[in-house]
Enzyme design. Structure first.
Site, PDB file in Angstrom:
ATOM      1  N   TYR A  53       0.831  -1.194   0.000  1.00  0.00           N
ATOM      2  CA  TYR A  53       0.000   0.000   0.000  1.00  0.00           C
ATOM      3  C   TYR A  53       0.873   1.254   0.000  1.00  0.00           C
ATOM      4  CZ  TYR A  53      -4.193   2.767   0.790  1.00  0.00           C
ATOM      5  OH  TYR A  53      -5.222   3.662   0.642  1.00  0.00           O
ATOM      6  N   SER A 152     -17.792  -3.577  -7.159  1.00  0.00           N
ATOM      7  CA  SER A 152     -17.026  -3.347  -5.936  1.00  0.00           C
ATOM      8  C   SER A 152     -17.844  -2.498  -4.975  1.00  0.00           C
ATOM      9  CB  SER A 152     -15.719  -2.635  -6.261  1.00  0.00           C
ATOM     10  OG  SER A 152     -15.981  -1.305  -6.709  1.00  0.00           O
ATOM     11  N   VAL A 154     -17.017   0.475  -3.712  1.00  0.00           N
ATOM     12  CA  VAL A 154     -17.046   1.847  -4.209  1.00  0.00           C
ATOM     13  C   VAL A 154     -18.019   1.953  -5.378  1.00  0.00           C
ATOM     14  CG1 VAL A 154     -15.710   3.647  -5.374  1.00  0.00           C
ATOM     15  CG2 VAL A 154     -14.730   2.429  -3.425  1.00  0.00           C
ATOM     16  N   ARG A 174     -16.258  -7.416 -14.828  1.00  0.00           N
ATOM     17  CA  ARG A 174     -15.323  -8.316 -15.508  1.00  0.00           C
ATOM     18  C   ARG A 174     -15.877  -9.720 -15.706  1.00  0.00           C
ATOM     19  NH1 ARG A 174      -9.597  -7.473 -12.574  1.00  0.00           N
ATOM     20  NH2 ARG A 174     -10.879  -7.145 -10.711  1.00  0.00           N
ATOM     21  N   MET A 241      -6.962  -3.018  -9.576  1.00  0.00           N
ATOM     22  CA  MET A 241      -7.436  -4.354  -9.256  1.00  0.00           C
ATOM     23  C   MET A 241      -6.899  -5.414 -10.217  1.00  0.00           C
ATOM     24  SD  MET A 241     -11.408  -3.706  -8.187  1.00  0.00           S
ATOM     25  CE  MET A 241     -11.845  -2.674  -6.778  1.00  0.00           C
ATOM     26  N   PHE A 263      -6.732   9.453  -8.002  1.00  0.00           N
ATOM     27  CA  PHE A 263      -7.405   9.850  -6.761  1.00  0.00           C
ATOM     28  C   PHE A 263      -7.008   8.886  -5.662  1.00  0.00           C
ATOM     29  CE2 PHE A 263     -10.736   9.382  -3.606  1.00  0.00           C
ATOM     30  CZ  PHE A 263     -10.932  10.691  -3.205  1.00  0.00           C
ATOM     31  N   TRP A 264      -6.580   9.440  -4.535  1.00  0.00           N
ATOM     32  CA  TRP A 264      -6.249   8.648  -3.348  1.00  0.00           C
ATOM     33  C   TRP A 264      -6.897   9.312  -2.152  1.00  0.00           C
ATOM     34  CZ3 TRP A 264      -0.951   8.364  -0.468  1.00  0.00           C
ATOM     35  CH2 TRP A 264      -0.950   7.256   0.399  1.00  0.00           C
TER      36      TRP A 264
END
Length: 332
Positions: A53, A152, A154, A174, A241, A263-264
């Site tokens: 991470y 997901s 989000v 997917r 991912m 974006f974090w």
């Protein structure tokens, strides 16, 4: 008290965690002792255990970045929610524990009667979805938004928040089996990713000019989203991912003017004023309490089964979050 600790990091995240017993601490000056009710296991938690991470805490560490609890006791001169109040725990405090000690002033009171499990996911995925949707480009009602990894957490929050704002979503997954989940959450269009994605997006939206794309996969999935957007659109990446760096062609960047940005949420937290963060949490907590915002939960685990819970969270093909209930099942 019990807590989930790790003294090393490694490629198999469930192998590095262990449940240990410690003395339950007493709250000190300005502190509160909180019993943890629920704490999710997020992809960022799994990546942290693996050492992959963006920021890594010093070892040894306690797992868990978010959660909710109930105040048990306040220390001297502590000013914050009182005993018995359900509260949002500070981000990064180490929530995979039966109890935590936190600065009382850092605790945010939560609506009583709301589902603690849903509230426990308040500080990572819902803000990510909300900020991706509202802080990138101006979207008038009726606009389309394109996202992948739509099944997901989000992705699910984004679908719900978009619908509440009068926006429409094209949702890319997917695998075919994931499509039903997104449709149940209110996704307007759900498509399985593939080389002809741009043509299918154009057909499904009647050729709408989509100015915002949201990518969590990376690799060539990024380019397929770019090809599906209008010229001059913005494409935001917030994850990988697929395990590969974003791939985007010169044709998309140069000839069609697509802007690719990242974006974090951790970066946003560092820059946002405390009152801005508090207002966002209050907004989202209210939506959760009203039943207008939720995430699918696949399994809830007891703290003694933390390794099994981490393994489940790290596995692919899930259709819901994995959550720890450190003090057991939550009564009505």
């Amino acid at each position: 008290m019990k807590r989930v600790e790790y003294r090393r990091r490694g490629p198999v995240p469930q192998d590095v965690v262990e449940v240990v017993e410690r003395e339950t601490p007493a709250p000190g000056q300005g502190e509160a002792l909180v019993e943890v009710l629920a704490a999710p296991i997020n992809p960022s938690d799994v990546l942290t255990l693996a050492g992959d991470y963006g920021t890594l805490p010093p070892l040894p560490a306690v797992g868990g970045n978010e959660g909710v609890g109930r105040v048990v006791a306040l220390g001297a001169d502590a000013h914050g929610p009182g005993p018995g109040q359900m509260v949002l725990l500070p981000v990064g405090i180490g929530t995979w524990s039966t109890h935590v000690v936190a600065p009382a002033k850092a605790l945010m009171a939560l609506p009583e009667g709301a589902d603690p499990v849903q509230l426990s996911m308040l500080t990572v995925n819902p803000p990510t979805a909300r900020l991706l949707l509202t802080d990138t480009v101006e979207l008038p009602p009726g606009s389309w938004v394109l996202q992948n990894a739509a099944n997901s957490a989000v992705g699910g929050y984004l679908v719900q928040l978009a619908k509440a704002r009068g926006l429409r979503t094209v949702n890319v997954v997917r695998r075919e089996s994931a499509a039903e989940v997104v449709e149940e959450q209110g996704g307007d269009v759900v498509l399985v990713d593939g080389d002809d994605l741009a043509a299918r997006v154009e057909s499904a939206t009647g050729g709408a000019a989509i100015t915002l794309g949201i990518d969590a996969v990376g690799g060539m999935a990024t380019e397929r989203l770019a090809q599906s957007l209008a010229s001059g659109a913005t494409l935001v990446n917030y994850g990988a991912m697929g395990g590969e760096a974003c791939a985007i062609s010169p044709a998309s960047l140069i000839f069609r003017g697509i802007t690719l940005r990242g974006f974090w949420l951790s970066w946003w937290y560092k820059q946002a004023e405390p009152q801005v963060r508090a207002a966002l949490f209050a907004e989202l907590a209210g939506l959760i309490a009203q039943g207008q915002l939720s995430a699918r939960v696949q399994t809830a685990y007891a703290i003694d089964d933390a390794a099994q819970a981490v393994a489940a969270a790290a596995s692919g093909g899930r259709d819901g979050k994995v959550v720890l209930l450190p003090n057991g099942a939550i009564g009505g």
